[in-house]
Design an enzyme around this catalytic site. Structure first.
Site, PDB file in Angstrom:
ATOM      1  N   LYS A 111      -4.919  56.940  27.848  1.00 18.81           N
ATOM      2  CA  LYS A 111      -5.203  58.306  27.394  1.00 18.81           C
ATOM      3  C   LYS A 111      -6.221  58.979  28.304  1.00 18.81           C
ATOM      4  O   LYS A 111      -6.089  60.157  28.618  1.00 18.81           O
ATOM      5  CB  LYS A 111      -5.717  58.306  25.948  1.00 18.81           C
ATOM      6  CG  LYS A 111      -4.643  57.872  24.982  1.00 18.81           C
ATOM      7  CD  LYS A 111      -4.865  58.364  23.580  1.00 18.81           C
ATOM      8  CE  LYS A 111      -3.636  57.960  22.781  1.00 18.81           C
ATOM      9  NZ  LYS A 111      -3.530  58.360  21.467  1.00 18.81           N
ATOM     10  N   LYS A 193       7.503  53.225  25.809  1.00 19.79           N
ATOM     11  CA  LYS A 193       7.620  52.607  24.491  1.00 19.79           C
ATOM     12  C   LYS A 193       8.165  53.617  23.466  1.00 19.79           C
ATOM     13  O   LYS A 193       7.793  54.793  23.514  1.00 19.79           O
ATOM     14  CB  LYS A 193       6.215  52.150  24.075  1.00 19.79           C
ATOM     15  CG  LYS A 193       6.155  51.327  22.827  1.00 19.79           C
ATOM     16  CD  LYS A 193       4.710  51.060  22.420  1.00 19.79           C
ATOM     17  CE  LYS A 193       4.058  52.291  21.831  1.00 19.79           C
ATOM     18  NZ  LYS A 193       2.861  52.049  21.033  1.00 19.79           N
ATOM     19  N   LYS A 196       6.072  56.774  17.511  1.00 22.22           N
ATOM     20  CA  LYS A 196       6.164  57.778  16.455  1.00 22.22           C
ATOM     21  C   LYS A 196       5.403  59.054  16.812  1.00 22.22           C
ATOM     22  O   LYS A 196       5.596  60.081  16.191  1.00 22.22           O
ATOM     23  CB  LYS A 196       5.660  57.221  15.130  1.00 22.22           C
ATOM     24  CG  LYS A 196       4.221  56.739  15.154  1.00 22.22           C
ATOM     25  CD  LYS A 196       3.913  55.846  13.964  1.00 22.22           C
ATOM     26  CE  LYS A 196       2.693  54.999  14.267  1.00 22.22           C
ATOM     27  NZ  LYS A 196       2.677  53.726  13.559  1.00 22.22           N
TER      28      LYS A 196
HETATM   29  P1  TYM Z   1       0.855  50.825  15.134  1.00 21.11           P
HETATM   30  O1  TYM Z   1       0.831  51.565  13.852  1.00 21.11           O
HETATM   31  O2  TYM Z   1       0.818  51.594  16.397  1.00 21.11           O
HETATM   32  O3  TYM Z   1       2.123  49.931  15.157  1.00 21.11           O
HETATM   33  C1  TYM Z   1       2.419  49.054  14.074  1.00 21.11           C
HETATM   34  C2  TYM Z   1       3.097  47.806  14.589  1.00 21.11           C
HETATM   35  O4  TYM Z   1       4.333  48.159  15.215  1.00 21.11           O
HETATM   36  C3  TYM Z   1       4.367  47.633  16.534  1.00 21.11           C
HETATM   37  N1  TYM Z   1       5.113  48.571  17.383  1.00 21.11           N
HETATM   38  C4  TYM Z   1       6.159  48.227  18.127  1.00 21.11           C
HETATM   39  N2  TYM Z   1       6.781  47.057  18.309  1.00 21.11           N
HETATM   40  C5  TYM Z   1       7.824  47.038  19.155  1.00 21.11           C
HETATM   41  N3  TYM Z   1       8.286  48.134  19.823  1.00 21.11           N
HETATM   42  C6  TYM Z   1       7.686  49.332  19.667  1.00 21.11           C
HETATM   43  N4  TYM Z   1       8.141  50.405  20.317  1.00 21.11           N
HETATM   44  C7  TYM Z   1       6.571  49.411  18.786  1.00 21.11           C
HETATM   45  N5  TYM Z   1       5.759  50.425  18.400  1.00 21.11           N
HETATM   46  C8  TYM Z   1       4.875  49.889  17.545  1.00 21.11           C
HETATM   47  C9  TYM Z   1       2.915  47.522  16.948  1.00 21.11           C
HETATM   48  O5  TYM Z   1       2.738  46.605  17.985  1.00 21.11           O
HETATM   49  C10 TYM Z   1       2.258  47.105  15.657  1.00 21.11           C
HETATM   50  O6  TYM Z   1       2.347  45.710  15.473  1.00 21.11           O
HETATM   51  N6  TYM Z   1      -3.795  49.158  15.538  1.00 21.11           N
HETATM   52  C11 TYM Z   1      -2.530  48.912  14.886  1.00 21.11           C
HETATM   53  C12 TYM Z   1      -2.670  48.882  13.383  1.00 21.11           C
HETATM   54  C13 TYM Z   1      -3.691  47.925  12.920  1.00 21.11           C
HETATM   55  C14 TYM Z   1      -3.583  46.511  12.867  1.00 21.11           C
HETATM   56  C15 TYM Z   1      -4.827  46.058  12.340  1.00 21.11           C
HETATM   57  C16 TYM Z   1      -2.574  45.602  13.193  1.00 21.11           C
HETATM   58  C17 TYM Z   1      -4.924  48.249  12.476  1.00 21.11           C
HETATM   59  N7  TYM Z   1      -5.612  47.125  12.115  1.00 21.11           N
HETATM   60  C18 TYM Z   1      -5.054  44.685  12.163  1.00 21.11           C
HETATM   61  C19 TYM Z   1      -2.822  44.245  13.001  1.00 21.11           C
HETATM   62  C20 TYM Z   1      -4.056  43.791  12.484  1.00 21.11           C
HETATM   63  C21 TYM Z   1      -1.586  50.022  15.259  1.00 21.11           C
HETATM   64  O7  TYM Z   1      -1.973  51.101  15.564  1.00 21.11           O
HETATM   65  O8  TYM Z   1      -0.267  49.718  15.158  1.00 21.11           O
END
Ligand code: TYM
Length: 329
Positions: A111, A193, A196
């Site tokens: 970013k 990637k 959303k």
């Molecule tokens: P977030 O909300 O961006 O994504 C949630 C989960 O989805 C996976 N993901 C993907 N996997 C494969 N292909 C894609 N295109 C794709 N886009 C998203 C992400 O790798 C993730 O596993 N910081 C985290 C949320 C979080 C979290 C935590 C996760 C906060 N605290 C503690 C685990 C443990 C996040 O923003 O994920």
């Protein structure tokens, strides 16, 4: 039993990438581990969210957790902000992390590199809150997609540092990244990637998307001129991505799919991918429609918050004593 924990940040509608990379695996593992799954609503606001939209996305996310098969009897499902200890431990994590470490986090670094301005301090320290989310439950395993692996590795570093400074306190967690589908790519630009936050993008399929629209996006997914269905992420990233999506949803090995489509055109292949994706979406959406107006959502979150809070408060107290914040008991 070993503890598994993960979360999703619904700063928009959940995507097929979230499902394949993460959510589906939460469901798969809920019998094997003591499972805690939460909605990372604090992480959402590291970037401004319209409050009305955020509320809707949060509710949809809980409904989708349930619709995808997470069972409140077997998994603890809760809202991050309902357990205030996350933010409290988050601050303690801030104090045990270095600026240099956070500067190296690729999500933040990208970013900055793109010249995005007005990045919040919350966004910068986001991985510290994530570390708190994980460590406060002594999670053994954290199922995530590829892009979150670095944050779990930072969590391990912070935990080790804390344990060295203050004595054994936190269990060191391990990321669990799926072999197939850890990084689902955008349908319109397979070098990026699927995300959303790409609003109105033809490259992203949402779990609550209209089936016709999902099919259309798959049929118009960017491919190549090789005219051969082959798994070659380097030279044919679009086709490789569609193969990955199909394989992870159907359970069929990529090689088997490749064999089946030998000598066949991309149109036929894409249509088969769309069938698999739409069947999955249809199943999820049918369950979602049953759940979204029921009391199950509120009940699940209320129960989940109580269970999670009990664990988190005990851990936070222990941490505060170790640090020397507390002298009365
Ligand atoms: P977030 O909300 O961006 O994504 C949630 C989960 O989805 C996976 N993901 C993907 N996997 C494969 N292909 C894609 N295109 C794709 N886009 C998203 C992400 O790798 C993730 O596993 N910081 C985290 C949320 C979080 C979290 C935590 C996760 C906060 N605290 C503690 C685990 C443990 C996040 O923003 O994920």
């Amino acid at each position: 039993r070993k503890v598994m924990l993960s979360g999703i940040k619904p700063s928009g509608q959940l995507t097929l990438g979230n499902y394949i990379g993460a959510l589906r695996n939460f469901v798969k593992y809920q019998d094997e581990y003591e499972m805690l799954v939460f909605i990372a609503n604090l992480h959402c606001i590291t970037v401004y969210q319209d409050p009305k939209e955020l509320k809707k996305n949060l509710k949809d996310a809980v409904a989708l957790y349930l619709a995808c098969g997470l069972d409140p009897q077997r998994a603890t499902i809760f809202l991050q902000s309902d357990v205030k200890e996350h933010a409290q431990l988050g601050f303690i994590m801030n104090c045990n992390s270095y600026q240099g470490e956070l500067n190296r986090m690729t999500q933040y670094k990208d970013k900055v590199a793109k010249g995005e301005t007005n990045l919040t301090v919350g966004l910068y320290t986001y991985p510290c809150l994530m570390a708190a989310d994980i460590l406060i439950y002594d999670a053994d395993y954290v199922p995530v997609g590829e892009d979150q692996k670095q944050h779990v590795e930072l969590t391990r570093d912070i935990a080790n540092r804390f344990n060295n400074r203050y004595g054994e306190t936190f269990r060191i967690p391990e990321p669990v990244v799926p072999k197939v589908g850890a990084r689902i790519m955008s349908l319109s630009d397979p070098s990026k990637k699927m995300s959303k936050s790409d609003k109105g993008d033809k490259g992203c399929i949402y779990l609550l998307e209209d089936l016709k629209s999902a099919r259309k996006k798959i049929m118009s997914a960017v491919t190549d001129n090789e005219a051969c269905v082959r798994f070659d992420p380097e030279n044919q990233p679009g086709i490789a991505n569609l193969l990955t999506i199909m394989s992870s949803l159907s359970g069929e090995a990529i090689e088997t799919i490749v064999e089946r489509f030998a000598g066949k055109g991309y149109g036929e292949f894409k249509s088969a991918v769309a069938d698999v994706v739409c069947a999955e979406l249809e199943r999820i959406q049918a369950r979602y429609n049953e759940i979204i107006n029921s009391t199950l959502i509120e009940e699940t979150l209320a129960e989940g918050a109580v269970k999670a809070q009990r664990l988190a408060s005990r851990k936070l107290e222990k941490v505060q004593r170790k640090i020397g914040l507390e002298f009365r008991k």
